[in-house]
Design an enzyme around this catalytic site. Structure first.
Site, mmCIF file in Angstrom:
data_model
loop_
_atom_site.group_PDB
_atom_site.id
_atom_site.type_symbol
_atom_site.label_atom_id
_atom_site.label_comp_id
_atom_site.label_asym_id
_atom_site.label_seq_id
_atom_site.Cartn_x
_atom_site.Cartn_y
_atom_site.Cartn_z
ATOM 1 N N ARG A 100 11.504 71.692 111.942
ATOM 2 C CA ARG A 100 12.145 72.785 112.407
ATOM 3 C C ARG A 100 11.842 74.107 111.864
ATOM 4 O O ARG A 100 11.453 73.976 110.583
ATOM 5 C CB ARG A 100 13.674 72.712 112.992
ATOM 6 C CG ARG A 100 14.555 72.790 111.644
ATOM 7 C CD ARG A 100 14.867 74.066 111.088
ATOM 8 N NE ARG A 100 16.029 74.027 110.193
ATOM 9 C CZ ARG A 100 16.455 74.840 109.327
ATOM 10 N NH1 ARG A 100 15.395 75.757 108.984
ATOM 11 N NH2 ARG A 100 17.528 74.605 108.641
ATOM 12 N N GLU A 200 22.707 79.941 114.887
ATOM 13 C CA GLU A 200 22.618 80.756 113.725
ATOM 14 C C GLU A 200 21.390 81.734 113.515
ATOM 15 O O GLU A 200 21.651 83.093 112.996
ATOM 16 C CB GLU A 200 22.406 79.971 112.263
ATOM 17 C CG GLU A 200 22.296 80.396 111.295
ATOM 18 C CD GLU A 200 22.355 79.309 110.030
ATOM 19 O OE1 GLU A 200 23.007 78.493 110.219
ATOM 20 O OE2 GLU A 200 21.529 79.517 108.893
ATOM 21 N N ARG A 204 15.400 78.843 116.493
ATOM 22 C CA ARG A 204 15.378 77.709 116.154
ATOM 23 C C ARG A 204 14.181 76.789 116.917
ATOM 24 O O ARG A 204 14.604 76.496 117.841
ATOM 25 C CB ARG A 204 16.225 76.863 115.668
ATOM 26 C CG ARG A 204 17.199 77.342 114.641
ATOM 27 C CD ARG A 204 16.717 77.297 113.054
ATOM 28 N NE ARG A 204 17.423 77.835 112.246
ATOM 29 C CZ ARG A 204 18.402 77.092 111.552
ATOM 30 N NH1 ARG A 204 18.929 76.024 111.723
ATOM 31 N NH2 ARG A 204 19.227 77.818 110.517
ATOM 32 N N CYS A 246 20.500 83.180 107.157
ATOM 33 C CA CYS A 246 20.801 82.740 105.655
ATOM 34 C C CYS A 246 19.628 82.503 104.786
ATOM 35 O O CYS A 246 18.674 82.264 105.236
ATOM 36 C CB CYS A 246 21.313 81.248 106.109
ATOM 37 S SG CYS A 246 22.103 80.255 104.833
ATOM 38 N N THR A 248 19.093 80.472 102.759
ATOM 39 C CA THR A 248 18.311 79.265 102.337
ATOM 40 C C THR A 248 17.242 78.902 103.206
ATOM 41 O O THR A 248 16.365 77.970 103.032
ATOM 42 C CB THR A 248 19.429 77.940 102.648
ATOM 43 O OG1 THR A 248 19.870 78.246 104.072
ATOM 44 C CG2 THR A 248 20.648 78.049 101.797
ATOM 45 N N ARG A 255 12.241 73.195 107.683
ATOM 46 C CA ARG A 255 12.843 71.853 107.455
ATOM 47 C C ARG A 255 12.493 70.673 108.073
ATOM 48 O O ARG A 255 12.403 70.554 109.411
ATOM 49 C CB ARG A 255 14.575 71.944 107.638
ATOM 50 C CG ARG A 255 15.349 70.853 106.826
ATOM 51 C CD ARG A 255 16.853 71.108 106.817
ATOM 52 N NE ARG A 255 17.234 70.436 108.019
ATOM 53 C CZ ARG A 255 17.686 69.347 108.180
ATOM 54 N NH1 ARG A 255 17.708 68.198 107.285
ATOM 55 N NH2 ARG A 255 18.348 68.827 109.364
ATOM 56 N N ARG A 283 21.188 64.804 103.860
ATOM 57 C CA ARG A 283 22.321 64.931 104.738
ATOM 58 C C ARG A 283 22.768 63.878 105.595
ATOM 59 O O ARG A 283 22.098 63.114 105.599
ATOM 60 C CB ARG A 283 21.738 66.353 105.655
ATOM 61 C CG ARG A 283 21.472 67.474 105.154
ATOM 62 C CD ARG A 283 21.220 68.513 106.269
ATOM 63 N NE ARG A 283 20.871 70.082 105.472
ATOM 64 C CZ ARG A 283 20.432 71.071 106.300
ATOM 65 N NH1 ARG A 283 20.506 70.988 107.527
ATOM 66 N NH2 ARG A 283 20.265 72.288 105.562
ATOM 67 N N GLU A 288 23.813 69.025 108.529
ATOM 68 C CA GLU A 288 24.461 69.469 107.504
ATOM 69 C C GLU A 288 26.088 69.334 107.578
ATOM 70 O O GLU A 288 26.634 69.553 108.801
ATOM 71 C CB GLU A 288 24.263 71.083 107.431
ATOM 72 C CG GLU A 288 24.481 71.741 105.991
ATOM 73 C CD GLU A 288 23.953 72.962 106.188
ATOM 74 O OE1 GLU A 288 23.822 73.817 106.739
ATOM 75 O OE2 GLU A 288 23.534 73.170 104.783
HETATM 76 P P1 ADP Z 1 19.052 72.217 110.885
HETATM 77 O O1 ADP Z 1 18.235 71.257 110.885
HETATM 78 O O2 ADP Z 1 18.657 73.197 112.091
HETATM 79 O O3 ADP Z 1 19.214 73.009 109.914
HETATM 80 P P2 ADP Z 1 21.539 70.548 111.283
HETATM 81 O O4 ADP Z 1 21.382 69.756 109.974
HETATM 82 O O5 ADP Z 1 22.605 70.906 111.739
HETATM 83 O O6 ADP Z 1 20.505 71.881 111.421
HETATM 84 O O7 ADP Z 1 20.781 69.402 112.423
HETATM 85 C C1 ADP Z 1 20.637 69.691 113.694
HETATM 86 C C2 ADP Z 1 20.374 68.415 114.387
HETATM 87 O O8 ADP Z 1 19.251 67.839 114.273
HETATM 88 C C3 ADP Z 1 21.501 67.380 114.080
HETATM 89 O O9 ADP Z 1 22.241 66.728 115.130
HETATM 90 C C4 ADP Z 1 20.802 66.364 113.219
HETATM 91 O O10 ADP Z 1 21.308 65.058 113.245
HETATM 92 C C5 ADP Z 1 19.609 66.465 114.035
HETATM 93 N N1 ADP Z 1 18.377 65.945 113.301
HETATM 94 C C6 ADP Z 1 17.871 66.385 112.001
HETATM 95 N N2 ADP Z 1 16.780 65.716 111.502
HETATM 96 C C7 ADP Z 1 16.796 64.688 112.441
HETATM 97 C C8 ADP Z 1 15.735 63.575 112.500
HETATM 98 N N3 ADP Z 1 14.576 63.459 111.726
HETATM 99 N N4 ADP Z 1 15.881 62.860 113.620
HETATM 100 C C9 ADP Z 1 16.841 63.047 114.763
HETATM 101 N N5 ADP Z 1 17.589 63.965 114.491
HETATM 102 C C10 ADP Z 1 17.653 64.825 113.485
HETATM 103 N N1 ILO Z 2 27.100 78.685 104.655
HETATM 104 C C1 ILO Z 2 26.965 77.261 104.727
HETATM 105 C C2 ILO Z 2 25.588 76.657 104.915
HETATM 106 C C3 ILO Z 2 24.326 76.932 104.125
HETATM 107 C C4 ILO Z 2 23.096 76.459 104.542
HETATM 108 N N2 ILO Z 2 22.905 76.041 105.722
HETATM 109 C C5 ILO Z 2 22.536 76.563 106.669
HETATM 110 C C6 ILO Z 2 22.822 76.008 108.212
HETATM 111 N N3 ILO Z 2 22.094 77.851 106.824
HETATM 112 C C7 ILO Z 2 27.196 76.835 103.271
HETATM 113 O O1 ILO Z 2 27.213 77.744 102.501
HETATM 114 O O2 ILO Z 2 27.689 75.599 102.932
#
Ligand code: ADP
Ligand code: ILO
Length: 331
Positions: A100, A200, A204, A246, A248, A255, A283, A288
Protein backbone atom coordinates in the site's frame (compact mmCIF):
# COMPACT_ATOMS: atom_id res chain seq x y z
CA UNK A 1 7.49 11.41 25.91
CA UNK A 2 10.88 10.68 24.44
CA UNK A 3 11.44 13.76 22.29
CA UNK A 4 9.16 16.42 23.75
CA UNK A 5 11.87 17.96 25.92
CA UNK A 6 11.56 21.31 27.68
CA UNK A 7 13.77 22.83 24.99
CA UNK A 8 11.45 21.54 22.22
CA UNK A 9 8.35 22.80 24.07
CA UNK A 10 9.93 26.22 24.51
CA UNK A 11 10.79 26.42 20.82
CA UNK A 12 7.31 25.37 19.68
CA UNK A 13 4.79 26.46 22.27
CA UNK A 14 4.00 29.90 20.85
CA UNK A 15 4.03 28.89 17.20
CA UNK A 16 1.18 28.24 14.79
CA UNK A 17 1.31 26.57 11.39
CA UNK A 18 0.07 28.46 8.31
CA UNK A 19 -3.41 27.05 8.84
CA UNK A 20 -3.41 27.67 12.59
CA UNK A 21 -2.35 24.30 14.06
CA UNK A 22 -0.63 24.39 17.46
CA UNK A 23 1.88 22.10 19.16
CA UNK A 24 -1.00 20.59 21.15
CA UNK A 25 -2.81 19.68 17.92
CA UNK A 26 0.30 17.69 16.89
CA UNK A 27 0.72 15.82 20.18
CA UNK A 28 -2.88 15.33 21.39
CA UNK A 29 -2.99 11.69 20.21
CA UNK A 30 0.08 10.72 22.24
CA UNK A 31 -1.10 12.76 25.23
CA UNK A 32 -4.33 10.74 25.35
CA UNK A 33 -2.71 7.42 24.41
CA UNK A 34 0.40 6.95 26.51
CA UNK A 35 0.96 3.50 24.97
CA UNK A 36 1.30 4.99 21.45
CA UNK A 37 4.40 4.03 19.51
CA UNK A 38 4.81 7.44 17.91
CA UNK A 39 2.06 9.70 19.28
CA UNK A 40 2.15 12.65 16.86
CA UNK A 41 0.40 13.69 13.64
CA UNK A 42 0.78 16.79 11.44
CA UNK A 43 -2.50 18.69 10.99
CA UNK A 44 -1.14 20.29 7.82
CA UNK A 45 2.00 20.08 5.67
CA UNK A 46 3.38 23.27 7.20
CA UNK A 47 3.33 21.67 10.67
CA UNK A 48 6.32 19.55 9.62
CA UNK A 49 8.27 22.83 9.20
CA UNK A 50 6.75 24.93 12.01
CA UNK A 51 7.16 22.17 14.58
CA UNK A 52 10.38 20.79 13.08
CA UNK A 53 12.19 20.75 16.47
CA UNK A 54 9.80 17.94 17.47
CA UNK A 55 9.02 16.24 14.13
CA UNK A 56 12.66 16.12 12.99
CA UNK A 57 13.68 14.17 16.11
CA UNK A 58 10.82 11.69 15.74
CA UNK A 59 11.45 11.30 12.01
CA UNK A 60 15.15 10.62 12.61
CA UNK A 61 14.38 8.14 15.37
CA UNK A 62 11.79 6.24 13.30
CA UNK A 63 13.31 6.35 9.80
CA UNK A 64 16.99 7.15 10.49
CA UNK A 65 16.40 10.23 8.28
CA UNK A 66 18.39 13.29 9.35
CA UNK A 67 17.25 16.95 9.07
CA UNK A 68 19.78 17.36 6.25
CA UNK A 69 18.59 14.25 4.35
CA UNK A 70 16.35 14.36 1.30
CA UNK A 71 13.85 11.82 -0.02
CA UNK A 72 15.25 10.28 -3.25
CA UNK A 73 13.45 10.71 -6.57
CA UNK A 74 10.33 8.63 -7.20
CA UNK A 75 11.10 5.08 -8.34
CA UNK A 76 7.97 2.97 -8.13
CA UNK A 77 9.85 -0.02 -9.53
CA UNK A 78 8.49 0.24 -13.05
CA UNK A 79 10.21 -2.28 -15.33
CA UNK A 80 11.74 -4.04 -12.31
CA UNK A 81 8.83 -6.07 -10.94
CA UNK A 82 10.35 -9.27 -12.41
CA UNK A 83 13.02 -8.91 -9.70
CA UNK A 84 10.34 -9.99 -7.22
CA UNK A 85 9.22 -13.52 -8.20
CA UNK A 86 7.03 -15.39 -5.66
CA UNK A 87 8.79 -15.61 -2.29
CA UNK A 88 7.17 -18.91 -1.37
CA UNK A 89 6.17 -20.72 -4.59
CA UNK A 90 4.97 -23.82 -2.71
CA UNK A 91 2.70 -21.76 -0.47
CA UNK A 92 4.08 -23.27 2.73
CA UNK A 93 4.57 -20.04 4.67
CA UNK A 94 2.96 -17.03 3.00
CA UNK A 95 -0.83 -16.67 2.85
CA UNK A 96 -1.08 -13.28 1.14
CA UNK A 97 0.85 -10.24 -0.03
CA UNK A 98 -0.16 -6.58 0.13
CA UNK A 99 1.54 -3.33 -0.86
CA UNK A 100 0.00 0.00 0.00
CA UNK A 101 1.00 3.61 -0.38
CA UNK A 102 -0.54 6.84 0.87
CA UNK A 103 -1.30 10.00 -1.09
CA UNK A 104 -2.59 13.46 -0.17
CA UNK A 105 -4.49 15.74 -2.48
CA UNK A 106 -2.73 18.96 -3.37
CA UNK A 107 -4.36 22.00 -1.79
CA UNK A 108 -5.97 20.28 1.21
CA UNK A 109 -4.69 20.00 4.80
CA UNK A 110 -4.90 16.75 6.78
CA UNK A 111 -7.85 15.47 8.84
CA UNK A 112 -8.03 17.82 11.86
CA UNK A 113 -8.32 20.90 9.63
CA UNK A 114 -10.81 19.51 7.11
CA UNK A 115 -14.42 20.72 7.08
CA UNK A 116 -17.35 18.55 6.06
CA UNK A 117 -17.50 20.32 2.69
CA UNK A 118 -13.82 19.53 2.11
CA UNK A 119 -14.42 15.83 2.77
CA UNK A 120 -17.31 15.77 0.32
CA UNK A 121 -15.42 17.73 -2.35
CA UNK A 122 -12.35 15.48 -2.01
CA UNK A 123 -14.49 12.36 -2.18
CA UNK A 124 -16.05 13.71 -5.37
CA UNK A 125 -12.65 14.39 -6.93
CA UNK A 126 -11.23 10.95 -6.25
CA UNK A 127 -14.48 9.28 -7.32
CA UNK A 128 -14.13 10.99 -10.69
CA UNK A 129 -10.59 9.66 -10.92
CA UNK A 130 -11.74 6.08 -10.25
CA UNK A 131 -14.42 6.28 -12.89
CA UNK A 132 -11.72 7.16 -15.38
CA UNK A 133 -9.73 3.93 -14.99
CA UNK A 134 -9.19 2.41 -18.40
CA UNK A 135 -7.20 -0.61 -17.19
CA UNK A 136 -9.67 -3.51 -17.15
CA UNK A 137 -8.18 -5.16 -14.07
CA UNK A 138 -8.44 -1.96 -12.04
CA UNK A 139 -11.99 -0.98 -12.92
CA UNK A 140 -14.36 -1.20 -9.98
CA UNK A 141 -16.90 0.51 -7.76
CA UNK A 142 -16.76 3.09 -5.00
CA UNK A 143 -18.61 2.22 -1.78
CA UNK A 144 -19.19 5.21 0.53
CA UNK A 145 -19.06 4.39 4.24
CA UNK A 146 -22.07 6.63 4.76
CA UNK A 147 -24.96 4.26 4.15
CA UNK A 148 -22.94 1.02 4.15
CA UNK A 149 -24.63 -1.66 6.28
CA UNK A 150 -22.80 -2.66 9.47
CA UNK A 151 -22.64 -6.27 8.24
CA UNK A 152 -20.94 -5.31 4.97
CA UNK A 153 -18.54 -3.03 6.83
CA UNK A 154 -17.68 -5.75 9.39
CA UNK A 155 -17.07 -8.34 6.69
CA UNK A 156 -14.83 -6.02 4.66
CA UNK A 157 -12.78 -5.30 7.82
CA UNK A 158 -12.57 -8.98 8.85
CA UNK A 159 -11.41 -9.93 5.35
CA UNK A 160 -8.60 -7.33 5.60
CA UNK A 161 -9.98 -5.06 2.88
CA UNK A 162 -11.35 -2.06 4.82
CA UNK A 163 -9.94 0.22 7.52
CA UNK A 164 -11.16 -0.19 11.07
CA UNK A 165 -13.51 2.25 12.74
CA UNK A 166 -13.00 4.10 16.02
CA UNK A 167 -9.20 4.00 16.15
CA UNK A 168 -8.42 5.75 19.44
CA UNK A 169 -5.15 7.18 18.11
CA UNK A 170 -6.92 8.85 15.19
CA UNK A 171 -9.85 9.97 17.34
CA UNK A 172 -7.55 11.69 19.83
CA UNK A 173 -5.76 13.34 16.91
CA UNK A 174 -9.08 14.95 15.95
CA UNK A 175 -9.00 12.95 12.72
CA UNK A 176 -12.52 11.48 12.72
CA UNK A 177 -14.64 14.62 12.41
CA UNK A 178 -17.87 14.29 10.41
CA UNK A 179 -17.30 10.50 10.18
CA UNK A 180 -18.52 8.73 7.99
CA UNK A 181 -19.00 11.68 5.61
CA UNK A 182 -16.56 11.63 2.71
CA UNK A 183 -15.08 8.27 3.75
CA UNK A 184 -15.26 5.12 1.69
CA UNK A 185 -13.58 2.37 -0.25
CA UNK A 186 -13.13 1.73 -3.95
CA UNK A 187 -12.33 -1.77 -5.11
CA UNK A 188 -12.18 -3.85 -8.26
CA UNK A 189 -14.26 -7.02 -8.62
CA UNK A 190 -11.56 -9.33 -7.27
CA UNK A 191 -10.70 -7.01 -4.38
CA UNK A 192 -7.08 -7.06 -5.51
CA UNK A 193 -6.94 -3.30 -6.07
CA UNK A 194 -8.45 -1.02 -3.43
CA UNK A 195 -8.40 2.61 -2.43
CA UNK A 196 -9.32 3.87 1.03
CA UNK A 197 -10.72 7.39 0.93
CA UNK A 198 -10.25 9.89 3.77
CA UNK A 199 -9.41 7.53 6.59
CA UNK A 200 -6.00 8.43 8.06
CA UNK A 201 -4.75 9.77 4.73
CA UNK A 202 -6.69 11.31 1.88
CA UNK A 203 -5.94 8.14 -0.04
CA UNK A 204 -4.43 4.77 0.68
CA UNK A 205 -3.84 2.91 -2.57
CA UNK A 206 -3.62 -0.84 -2.06
CA UNK A 207 -2.77 -3.88 -4.16
CA UNK A 208 -3.16 -7.32 -2.59
CA UNK A 209 -3.69 -10.97 -3.44
CA UNK A 210 -3.42 -14.48 -2.07
CA UNK A 211 0.02 -16.08 -2.24
CA UNK A 212 3.48 -14.53 -2.45
CA UNK A 213 3.83 -13.02 -5.92
CA UNK A 214 5.28 -9.66 -4.84
CA UNK A 215 6.09 -8.67 -8.44
CA UNK A 216 2.47 -9.08 -9.58
CA UNK A 217 1.20 -7.10 -6.57
CA UNK A 218 3.67 -4.28 -7.22
CA UNK A 219 2.92 -4.22 -10.94
CA UNK A 220 -0.79 -3.71 -10.22
CA UNK A 221 -0.08 -1.00 -7.65
CA UNK A 222 2.09 0.92 -10.10
CA UNK A 223 -0.64 0.84 -12.75
CA UNK A 224 -3.17 2.05 -10.15
CA UNK A 225 -1.04 4.92 -8.86
CA UNK A 226 -0.32 6.09 -12.40
CA UNK A 227 -3.99 5.84 -13.31
CA UNK A 228 -4.93 8.22 -10.50
CA UNK A 229 -2.06 10.67 -10.62
CA UNK A 230 -3.03 11.55 -14.17
CA UNK A 231 -6.31 12.86 -12.78
CA UNK A 232 -5.72 14.21 -9.26
CA UNK A 233 -2.52 16.04 -8.32
CA UNK A 234 -0.79 14.74 -5.16
CA UNK A 235 1.15 16.83 -2.65
CA UNK A 236 4.87 16.20 -2.47
CA UNK A 237 7.60 17.95 -0.50
CA UNK A 238 11.17 18.47 -1.74
CA UNK A 239 12.66 17.00 1.41
CA UNK A 240 9.97 14.70 2.81
CA UNK A 241 8.61 13.17 -0.39
CA UNK A 242 4.91 12.24 -0.53
CA UNK A 243 3.17 13.97 2.36
CA UNK A 244 1.10 12.04 4.88
CA UNK A 245 -0.72 12.80 8.12
CA UNK A 246 1.53 10.55 10.23
CA UNK A 247 5.31 11.05 10.12
CA UNK A 248 5.85 7.26 9.96
CA UNK A 249 4.38 7.18 6.46
CA UNK A 250 6.27 10.06 4.81
CA UNK A 251 8.59 9.64 1.85
CA UNK A 252 7.83 6.54 -0.18
CA UNK A 253 4.68 5.90 1.96
CA UNK A 254 5.08 2.24 1.01
CA UNK A 255 4.26 -0.58 3.38
CA UNK A 256 4.82 -3.91 1.65
CA UNK A 257 3.69 -6.84 3.77
CA UNK A 258 3.09 -10.55 3.82
CA UNK A 259 0.78 -12.55 6.06
CA UNK A 260 3.13 -15.34 7.02
CA UNK A 261 3.40 -18.38 9.30
CA UNK A 262 6.88 -19.14 10.65
CA UNK A 263 6.08 -21.61 13.44
CA UNK A 264 9.64 -22.40 14.52
CA UNK A 265 11.16 -18.96 14.17
CA UNK A 266 8.26 -17.11 15.77
CA UNK A 267 8.48 -19.40 18.81
CA UNK A 268 11.94 -18.00 19.51
CA UNK A 269 12.21 -15.29 22.16
CA UNK A 270 14.36 -13.18 19.83
CA UNK A 271 11.91 -13.36 16.87
CA UNK A 272 11.12 -9.64 16.98
CA UNK A 273 14.76 -8.68 17.27
CA UNK A 274 15.68 -10.95 14.32
CA UNK A 275 13.04 -9.07 12.31
CA UNK A 276 14.24 -5.67 13.49
CA UNK A 277 17.79 -6.46 12.37
CA UNK A 278 16.39 -7.22 8.91
CA UNK A 279 14.54 -3.83 8.97
CA UNK A 280 11.22 -5.62 9.25
CA UNK A 281 8.22 -4.65 11.34
CA UNK A 282 5.96 -7.28 12.90
CA UNK A 283 2.23 -6.60 13.23
CA UNK A 284 -0.70 -8.81 14.19
CA UNK A 285 -3.25 -10.40 11.90
CA UNK A 286 -5.59 -7.38 11.89
CA UNK A 287 -2.87 -4.83 11.29
CA UNK A 288 -1.30 -2.32 13.59
CA UNK A 289 -2.06 -2.59 17.32
CA UNK A 290 -3.46 -6.14 16.86
CA UNK A 291 -2.14 -9.58 17.87
CA UNK A 292 -1.12 -12.62 15.84
CA UNK A 293 -3.80 -15.30 15.44
CA UNK A 294 -3.13 -18.93 14.52
CA UNK A 295 0.57 -18.14 14.22
CA UNK A 296 0.04 -15.71 11.32
CA UNK A 297 2.05 -12.47 11.42
CA UNK A 298 1.98 -9.37 9.24
CA UNK A 299 5.60 -8.65 8.34
CA UNK A 300 6.57 -5.52 6.41
CA UNK A 301 9.37 -3.05 5.70
CA UNK A 302 9.88 -0.66 8.64
CA UNK A 303 11.25 2.43 6.89
CA UNK A 304 9.41 4.47 4.30
CA UNK A 305 11.38 7.73 4.28
CA UNK A 306 14.86 8.10 2.77
CA UNK A 307 14.35 5.22 0.37
CA UNK A 308 12.44 4.93 -2.90
CA UNK A 309 9.22 2.99 -3.33
CA UNK A 310 11.17 0.23 -5.09
CA UNK A 311 13.73 0.08 -2.25
CA UNK A 312 10.96 -0.12 0.35
CA UNK A 313 9.46 -3.17 -1.39
CA UNK A 314 12.95 -4.67 -1.74
CA UNK A 315 13.55 -4.21 1.99
CA UNK A 316 10.51 -6.37 2.73
CA UNK A 317 11.34 -8.86 -0.07
CA UNK A 318 14.97 -9.46 0.99
CA UNK A 319 14.07 -9.58 4.68
CA UNK A 320 11.22 -12.07 4.29
CA UNK A 321 13.34 -14.23 1.98
CA UNK A 322 15.93 -14.43 4.77
CA UNK A 323 13.26 -15.24 7.40
CA UNK A 324 12.05 -18.18 5.30
CA UNK A 325 15.65 -19.44 5.00
CA UNK A 326 16.07 -19.17 8.78
CA UNK A 327 12.76 -21.01 9.35
CA UNK A 328 13.99 -23.86 7.13
CA UNK A 329 17.28 -24.06 9.09
CA UNK A 330 15.56 -24.25 12.51
CA UNK A 331 15.59 -27.71 14.10
P1 ADP B 1 -1.81 -0.08 6.90
O1 ADP B 1 -1.23 -1.27 6.24
O2 ADP B 1 -2.61 0.68 5.93
O3 ADP B 1 -0.79 0.69 7.64
P2 ADP B 1 -3.05 -1.79 8.94
O4 ADP B 1 -1.78 -2.26 9.58
O5 ADP B 1 -4.16 -1.40 9.87
O6 ADP B 1 -2.86 -0.53 8.01
O7 ADP B 1 -3.58 -2.93 7.97
C1 ADP B 1 -4.76 -2.74 7.25
C2 ADP B 1 -5.41 -4.05 6.87
O8 ADP B 1 -4.62 -4.71 5.91
C3 ADP B 1 -5.55 -5.02 8.04
O9 ADP B 1 -6.80 -5.66 7.97
C4 ADP B 1 -4.44 -6.00 7.79
O10 ADP B 1 -4.71 -7.28 8.34
C5 ADP B 1 -4.45 -6.06 6.28
N1 ADP B 1 -3.19 -6.58 5.74
C6 ADP B 1 -1.94 -6.09 5.88
N2 ADP B 1 -1.04 -6.85 5.24
C7 ADP B 1 -1.73 -7.87 4.67
C8 ADP B 1 -1.36 -8.99 3.86
N3 ADP B 1 -0.11 -9.21 3.49
N4 ADP B 1 -2.37 -9.82 3.46
C9 ADP B 1 -3.65 -9.59 3.79
N5 ADP B 1 -4.05 -8.55 4.54
C10 ADP B 1 -3.11 -7.70 4.98
N1 ILO C 1 -0.28 7.06 16.31
C1 ILO C 1 -0.15 5.63 16.42
C2 ILO C 1 0.16 5.01 15.08
C3 ILO C 1 1.53 5.29 14.54
C4 ILO C 1 1.89 4.73 13.20
N2 ILO C 1 0.82 4.13 12.48
C5 ILO C 1 0.01 4.74 11.65
C6 ILO C 1 -1.17 3.98 11.21
N3 ILO C 1 0.18 5.83 11.23
C7 ILO C 1 0.92 5.30 17.43
O1 ILO C 1 1.70 6.20 17.78
O2 ILO C 1 1.01 4.14 17.89
Amino acid sequence: KKHLTKDVVDKCKNKKSKLGATLYDCISSGVENLDAGVGVYAPDADSYRTFAPLFDKIIEDYHGFKPTDKQPAVDLGEGKTKEFPPLDPEGKYIKSTRIRCGRSLKGYPFNPLLKQDDYLAMEGKVRDAFTGFTDKELKGTYYPLDGMTKDTQKKLIADHFLFKEGDRHLQAANACNFWPKGRGIFHNNDKTFLIWVNEEDHMRIISMQEGSDVGAVLDRLIRGVKGIENRVPFSRDERLGWLTFCPTNLGSTVRASVHIKLPKLSARKDFKSICEKLHLQVRGIHGEHSESEGGVYDISNTARLGLSEYQAVKQMYDGVKKLIELEKEEK
